[in-house]
Structure formats: C-alpha cells, structure tokens
Design an enzyme around this catalytic site. Structure first.
Site, mmCIF file in Angstrom:
data_model
loop_
_atom_site.group_PDB
_atom_site.id
_atom_site.type_symbol
_atom_site.label_atom_id
_atom_site.label_comp_id
_atom_site.label_asym_id
_atom_site.label_seq_id
_atom_site.Cartn_x
_atom_site.Cartn_y
_atom_site.Cartn_z
ATOM 1 N N LYS A 5 -24.181 8.346 -31.769
ATOM 2 C CA LYS A 5 -25.081 7.266 -32.215
ATOM 3 C C LYS A 5 -25.024 6.038 -31.297
ATOM 4 C CE LYS A 5 -24.037 8.594 -37.020
ATOM 5 N NZ LYS A 5 -23.813 8.136 -38.379
ATOM 6 N N ASP B 260 -19.775 11.253 -41.910
ATOM 7 C CA ASP B 260 -21.128 11.035 -41.404
ATOM 8 C C ASP B 260 -21.179 10.585 -39.947
ATOM 9 O OD1 ASP B 260 -22.011 11.672 -43.964
ATOM 10 O OD2 ASP B 260 -21.889 9.590 -44.624
ATOM 11 N N ASN C 84 -19.812 17.889 -51.361
ATOM 12 C CA ASN C 84 -19.813 16.444 -51.083
ATOM 13 C C ASN C 84 -20.262 16.198 -49.641
ATOM 14 O OD1 ASN C 84 -17.460 17.653 -50.139
ATOM 15 N ND2 ASN C 84 -16.105 15.961 -50.666
ATOM 16 N N LYS D 200 -20.901 15.197 -37.299
ATOM 17 C CA LYS D 200 -20.198 16.476 -37.142
ATOM 18 C C LYS D 200 -21.188 17.643 -37.119
ATOM 19 C CE LYS D 200 -17.932 15.508 -40.869
ATOM 20 N NZ LYS D 200 -18.320 14.101 -41.090
ATOM 21 N N GLN E 26 -16.140 15.521 -44.104
ATOM 22 C CA GLN E 26 -15.630 14.145 -44.315
ATOM 23 C C GLN E 26 -14.985 13.627 -43.023
ATOM 24 O OE1 GLN E 26 -14.692 16.606 -47.026
ATOM 25 N NE2 GLN E 26 -16.763 16.086 -47.584
ATOM 26 N N GLY F 278 -22.493 16.432 -46.267
ATOM 27 C CA GLY F 278 -23.912 16.574 -45.936
ATOM 28 C C GLY F 278 -24.019 16.523 -44.427
ATOM 29 N N HIS F 279 -24.285 17.662 -43.812
ATOM 30 C CA HIS F 279 -24.300 17.728 -42.351
ATOM 31 C C HIS F 279 -25.714 18.000 -41.854
ATOM 32 C CE1 HIS F 279 -19.731 18.808 -42.231
ATOM 33 N NE2 HIS F 279 -19.990 17.677 -42.848
HETATM 34 P P1 GDP Z 1 -22.036 14.450 -40.560
HETATM 35 O O1 GDP Z 1 -21.770 14.389 -42.018
HETATM 36 O O2 GDP Z 1 -20.874 13.973 -39.747
HETATM 37 O O3 GDP Z 1 -22.538 15.786 -40.096
HETATM 38 O O4 GDP Z 1 -23.197 13.402 -40.288
HETATM 39 P P2 GDP Z 1 -24.578 13.251 -41.118
HETATM 40 O O5 GDP Z 1 -25.473 14.381 -40.754
HETATM 41 O O6 GDP Z 1 -24.306 13.031 -42.560
HETATM 42 O O7 GDP Z 1 -25.099 11.866 -40.560
HETATM 43 C C1 GDP Z 1 -25.265 11.650 -39.196
HETATM 44 C C2 GDP Z 1 -26.703 11.198 -38.949
HETATM 45 O O8 GDP Z 1 -26.808 10.718 -37.626
HETATM 46 C C3 GDP Z 1 -27.696 12.348 -39.038
HETATM 47 O O9 GDP Z 1 -28.906 11.846 -39.516
HETATM 48 C C4 GDP Z 1 -27.837 12.817 -37.598
HETATM 49 O O10 GDP Z 1 -29.088 13.440 -37.344
HETATM 50 C C5 GDP Z 1 -27.729 11.493 -36.878
HETATM 51 N N1 GDP Z 1 -27.176 11.539 -35.522
HETATM 52 C C6 GDP Z 1 -26.191 12.315 -35.013
HETATM 53 N N2 GDP Z 1 -25.919 11.960 -33.737
HETATM 54 C C7 GDP Z 1 -26.758 10.936 -33.448
HETATM 55 C C8 GDP Z 1 -26.957 10.119 -32.287
HETATM 56 O O11 GDP Z 1 -26.290 10.247 -31.269
HETATM 57 N N3 GDP Z 1 -27.914 9.154 -32.389
HETATM 58 C C9 GDP Z 1 -28.663 8.948 -33.502
HETATM 59 N N4 GDP Z 1 -29.591 8.000 -33.492
HETATM 60 N N5 GDP Z 1 -28.494 9.697 -34.609
HETATM 61 C C10 GDP Z 1 -27.547 10.668 -34.584
HETATM 62 P P1 IMO Z 2 -19.535 14.401 -44.579
HETATM 63 O O1 IMO Z 2 -18.895 15.755 -44.362
HETATM 64 C C1 IMO Z 2 -19.235 10.400 -46.216
HETATM 65 C C2 IMO Z 2 -16.842 9.920 -49.836
HETATM 66 C C3 IMO Z 2 -17.579 9.494 -51.076
HETATM 67 C C4 IMO Z 2 -16.492 8.685 -51.762
HETATM 68 C C5 IMO Z 2 -15.231 9.480 -51.434
HETATM 69 C C6 IMO Z 2 -14.805 10.444 -52.530
HETATM 70 O O2 IMO Z 2 -21.010 14.462 -44.705
HETATM 71 O O3 IMO Z 2 -19.060 13.435 -43.564
HETATM 72 P P2 IMO Z 2 -15.735 12.802 -53.323
HETATM 73 O O4 IMO Z 2 -17.073 13.174 -53.876
HETATM 74 O O5 IMO Z 2 -15.370 13.543 -52.086
HETATM 75 O O6 IMO Z 2 -14.636 12.838 -54.332
HETATM 76 O O7 IMO Z 2 -15.901 11.232 -52.924
HETATM 77 O O8 IMO Z 2 -15.514 10.211 -50.261
HETATM 78 N N1 IMO Z 2 -17.373 11.146 -49.168
HETATM 79 C C7 IMO Z 2 -18.091 11.117 -48.054
HETATM 80 N N2 IMO Z 2 -18.549 10.076 -47.328
HETATM 81 N N3 IMO Z 2 -19.445 11.669 -45.795
HETATM 82 C C8 IMO Z 2 -18.954 12.714 -46.491
HETATM 83 O O9 IMO Z 2 -19.015 13.973 -46.037
HETATM 84 C C9 IMO Z 2 -18.272 12.469 -47.699
HETATM 85 N N4 IMO Z 2 -17.707 13.249 -48.630
HETATM 86 C C10 IMO Z 2 -17.137 12.425 -49.522
HETATM 87 O O10 IMO Z 2 -18.710 8.711 -50.774
HETATM 88 O O11 IMO Z 2 -16.383 7.440 -51.152
HETATM 89 MG MG MG Z 3 -22.637 13.597 -43.762
#
Ligand code: GDP
Ligand code: IMO
Ligand code: MG
Length: 495
Positions: free
Chosen positions: A386, A18, A43, A21, A251, A45-46
């Site tokens: 962030k 998270d 698993n 990416k 991840q 979530g982007h």
């Molecule tokens: P990922 O799994 O690495 O793709 O990240 P996620 O999408 O799960 O979570 C990242 C969150 O941070 C999302 O809600 C993005 O929209 C947000 N985000 C990404 N870059 C920035 C940033 O520079 N600032 C802020 N405030 N939010 C960001």
């Molecule tokens: P992105 O790509 C954050 C975490 C789960 C748990 C552990 C194992 O959005 O960054 P799993 O379901 O993979 O067997 O869970 O890994 N986990 C993540 N945490 N971002 C993710 O993906 C994750 N994918 C798995 O919360 O701790």
């Molecule tokens: Mg994510």
C-alpha cells in the site's frame, strides 16, 4: 522470482491484520504447488484481485484461483462449515472457479451456533470495554478447543456421536447464556434472526434446536465430504516430494494471542509459530517468513493504537458507501494538518473498510516500535504494501518511540513511571493504552503517482528514502514493495 531456493514460505501479517496477505499469497502462489491456511477462521477477509475478478476469501486459501494447485485448510483453523458451503464455495462457483483442489483437515474444530452467540454475548457483557470482535465465534471456538469440549470436522460424520455431543454442549451453553449471564431471550432471538446467520437452528422458546443443528451440520459435512483428509500426511508427503508450499497467515502479529496487544487480540497464534502447529509440519521445514507490513498502520476493532490518526468515535459514522473520491481525498491531504482528516484521507484512498465486516478501519502513521516486533518473532524479511496510498501526502511520519502517560505500575520486571519512554513494544494493552508517540521521523512526501512503476529503481528517491527509514527503524529488510492491489503492481528489490 519468489521461491528461489526456498521450498516452504510463510506469508505473515506483521501488524493488526489487513496488510495485504491475500494479494501476496495470490502472487507467490504462482510458483507454489500447495497453499495452506493454518489458523484463524472466517474472521479473516483476504482480497485477491485477478483481472476483473475480485475475491474476498475467509477460510478458503488465497491460491484457490489456480486450478492446478492444492489449497489446504489445516487443523489449526476453526472452520465454519455453513460459511464455507453457503457463502465461500457458492461464491467461487458463481465466479466459475473450480474448488476440486480444496482439502480440509478432519481435525479442524468447527464453529457451532453457540460460539457466535457467546461471542456476541461476551461483547454485550463487556459493554464499554468491548474487544470489537468480528462476531464470528472465533474466540469461543478456540476456548472450547483448549477446554477439550470442541467438535471437530471428523465428528460431523457420525450422526449418533454428533447428536450426543451437541445435546450435551448445547445444554451447557444454554446454562451459561440464560443462567449465569442472564441473556434476555429476546436478545438471543434477535441475534439468531440476523440475516445469513443461523436460519432455523433455534426453537420458539429461544433455545438451540439440537436436532436441527445436528441435521444442518451433517448436511454441510456431506457436501464437504470429499475435501476432508489428513492434512499433515498430505503436507509431509509433499515435502518429501520436493513440492513448494506457501503458508498463508491470517490476522497479524499484533493480534497474536501470545504476542499481540492482549486482550485486544484474536484467539490464535497468527505469528509464524502458528504455521507448524496449525498444519502438522516441522518448524525447521519452513525456510522463510515474509512479514507483510503496510506503509501506514491500520487497526479494526477496539484496542490501543498509539499512532492512530483521529479517534474511533470520529470514524464511527464513515462507511464504504459514502467514500470520498480520490480527487477529493488528494485535495484534502494538501490542505490539512488535522490528524483525523489525514487518517480519513488514507482510509478513503485505500478503501480501508473491513473485508469481513465492512467496518471503517482505523488508520495511523507507520509505527516502528510495534513493527520491530516482527523481526524478533517472525524474522527479518518484509514486504511493504500500500505504498501508493501515500502518493498524495505532503509529509509522512514514522513513530520511533512512545511516551507513557499513566499511573506508576509494574510490567515485565520493571517499574513503569509517568513520563517513561518506550522503544520496545509493550504488548500489554494496559500499558499500551497510556502510550502515545514521543518521537517521529518525518519524511517529505514524493507527491507523484507510483502505481505504474515497474521496477524498484524507478521509484522516486523520496519514496526510497521512506523505505530506508522503515528498514532502519525496525531492523527489517524489505524484499518486495507493493504499489497497488493488482498482481502486476509488485516490485522486487534486487540484492
Ligand atoms: P489481508 O487481510 O491482509 O489479506 O488484507 P485485506 O484484503 O483485508 O485488505 C487489504 C486491502 O488492500 C485490499 O483491499 C487489497 O486489495 C488492498 N491492497 C493490497 N495491496 C495493496 C497496495 O499495494 N496498494 C493498494 N492501494 N491497495 C492494496
Ligand atoms: P485478516 O486475516 C483485521 C480483529 C477484530 C478484533 C480482534 C478479535 O483479514 O487480516 P476475533 O473475531 O478474531 O475474535 O476478533 O481481531 N481481527 C482482525 N482484524 N484483520 C483480520 O483478519 C482480523 N481478524 C480478527 O477486529 O479486533
Ligand atoms: Mg483482511
């Protein structure tokens, strides 16, 4: 601006996922011909934000919004065809996004209903020691792949082969669940009945419906038929033809099955090494890896988190639905010294609630001990995301050493004693759970809104000082900085 002389670039999470990416895959994809996912599954979530459109992608690569670029899912991904067809492709179509540019490896393993049930059942058995998985069946699917009893996407196109495999494997899984593990049938049925999960794939006696599973998977496979191809051929031909390829990690390094905080990890190699095996390209063909690191730490699910602000129990009653406003959070930041409250401010300003599960994410100070692993395993180049979330913080900290407070033990060829200091990250959860920050570098907050800054040079000096602090304490080189979730909120650091 992004690829320069590079042909293949990887975007890797450097922490516990998270990090942003999705945003950076979307940003870099503007210059790529192909965007590829190599590991993980739903698993992940982007989040991708483009104008008014907000995409939450799980298996589909984050370059899908560009109609002229191929988006590929490699053999290393464990694919849930139901989620792909009934959730992701449907949502994309509803948003008017064409997915004719998607390609999927026929060799990718498929998540079956028993994988999700076994994922839940293991957590149920672990009771107080849960991993906190996403319950998407990821671990059990990779386990079957390694155990050579997985079903691959190609298998779904031969109904006879598929039915035989399903029959054999389903009975093995039923023996495991109802025999060895004594899973109550009622609990099984409850899980199978969860919304948006297995509609109709089980029988009244609480067992898998072999015929129905074969029918459903064949139906989804038929819908995916035109996407399925030999991804390693596609990519290797593209490499010969000088196409630019962007590799999208899922991840993060600290969740890597080999290098993460085992056993609180996911089940794939989310470090840079996973790109080559998960796509069938040579490691040498990858020119550069960008580690995506957020300006503070987050973790979702269980497992040690030395710089955590507050505890998992404290955050368990928070949700994205009762989010504090920015104003409330900013005021709170000024008036508190309490760890949990500082962590809450970060969570609420950034909206740190899981993209896949909606769970509140645990938050903490930037951990240089953990983050230095990125330079060693993925390479030195970093993108800090962030940064704007810290705008309201009066003080910001970077943890540079841990103290071990626990029983005498042995780890990686050395005795570990109560009171020992760690500056090299211990990747064993047994050790790490007894580690707490021993040294912090403290930085004064810049106390201004940086979300509209357009050039790195215009950032406040105190912000630059914090970024330098990250570089010095991790051995990384920061190349880009993100000051908001939008494409335009991206600053390049000139050499
Ligand atoms: P990922 O799994 O690495 O793709 O990240 P996620 O999408 O799960 O979570 C990242 C969150 O941070 C999302 O809600 C993005 O929209 C947000 N985000 C990404 N870059 C920035 C940033 O520079 N600032 C802020 N405030 N939010 C960001
Ligand atoms: P992105 O790509 C954050 C975490 C789960 C748990 C552990 C194992 O959005 O960054 P799993 O379901 O993979 O067997 O869970 O890994 N986990 C993540 N945490 N971002 C993710 O993906 C994750 N994918 C798995 O919360 O701790
Ligand atoms: Mg994510």
């Amino acid at each position: 601006m992004y690829f320069n002389h590079d042909q293949i670039i990887g975007i890797s999470g450097a922490s516990w996922g998270d990090e942003g990416k999705g945003k950076f895959t979307d940003v870099f994809a503007s210059e790529a011909d192909i965007i590829a996912r190599a590991q993980g599954g739903c698993n992940a979530g982007h989040t991708v934000i483009v104008g008014d459109i907000k995409l939450k992608l799980h298996q589909v690569p984050s370059g899908i919004i560009y109609p002229d670029k191929l988006n590929v899912i490699g053999n290393g991904v464990v694919l849930d065809p139901r989620v792909l067809v009934e959730n992701e492709l449907k949502n994309l179509a509803e948003k008017g996004i064409n997915t004719d540019n998607l390609r999927i490896s026929g060799d990718s393993h498929v998540i079956m209903p028993w994988h999700r049930i076994i994922d839940r059942a293991r957590e149920w058995r672990l009771a107080k020691n849960k991993i906190g998985t996403t319950a998407r069946g990821i671990g059990p699917a990779y386990a079957d792949k390694a155990n050579r009893c997985g079903i691959r996407l190609n298998d779904l196109y031969d109904k006879k082969v598929l039915s035989e495999k399903i029959e054999l494997i389903a009975s093995e899984k039923e023996n495991l669940l109802f025999g060895a593990w004594k899973l109550p049938e009622k609990t099984f049925s409850e899980w199978m009945n969860l919304p948006d999960q297995f509609n109709g794939l089980w029988l009244d006696n609480g067992k898998f419906d072999v015929q129905e599973i074969a029918n459903s998977y064949s139906k989804w496979a038929a819908i995916l038929h035109d996407y399925v191809t030999d991804i390693k051929e596609l990519l290797n031909n593209a490499i010969k033809n000088n196409k630019k390829i962007l590799l999208e990690g899922a991840q993060g390094l600290l969740l890597d099955i080999d290098h993460g905080t085992y056993p609180f990890v996911t089940s794939s190699n989310c470090s840079a090494g996973g790109f080559a095996t998960g796509l069938g390209i040579t490691p040498q063909s990858i020119d550069r890896i960008y580690n995506i690191m957020s300006a503070y730490a987050t973790r979702v699910g269980a497992g040690p988190f030395p710089t955590e602000l507050g505890t998992q129990e404290e955050i368990s009653n928070e949700s994205g639905d009762n989010k504090m406003s920015f104003k409330q959070s900013a005021e709170l930041a000024k008036s508190t010294n309490d760890d949990y409250t500082i962590g809450k401010v970060i969570r609420h300003i950034a909206g740190e609630f899981g993209t896949t599960t909606g769970r509140p994410r645990r938050t903490g100070w930037f951990d240089a001990v953990a983050s230095s692993l990125a330079a060693k395993i993925n390479g030195p180049d970093v993108i800090i995301t962030k940064l704007d979330v810290l705008d309201v913080m009066p003080k910001i900290k970077i943890c540079t050493a841990y103290k071990y407070t626990g029983p005498s033990t042995w780890y990686n060829g050395k005795n570990v004693e109560n009171g020992d200091k760690f500056t090299v990250f211990p990747t064993d959860a047994r050790i790490l759970k007894c580690c707490s920050p021993a040294e912090f570098k403290e930085f004064e907050g810049w106390n201004s809104n940086i979300t509209s800054v357009k050039n790195y040079d215009e950032l406040p000096d105190l912000t630059k000082k914090y970024l330098k602090g990250i570089e010095q304490s991790t051995g990384c080189k920061i190349k880009f900085v993100s000051v908001g979730p939008k494409r335009s909120q991206t600053l390049k650091i000139m050499e």
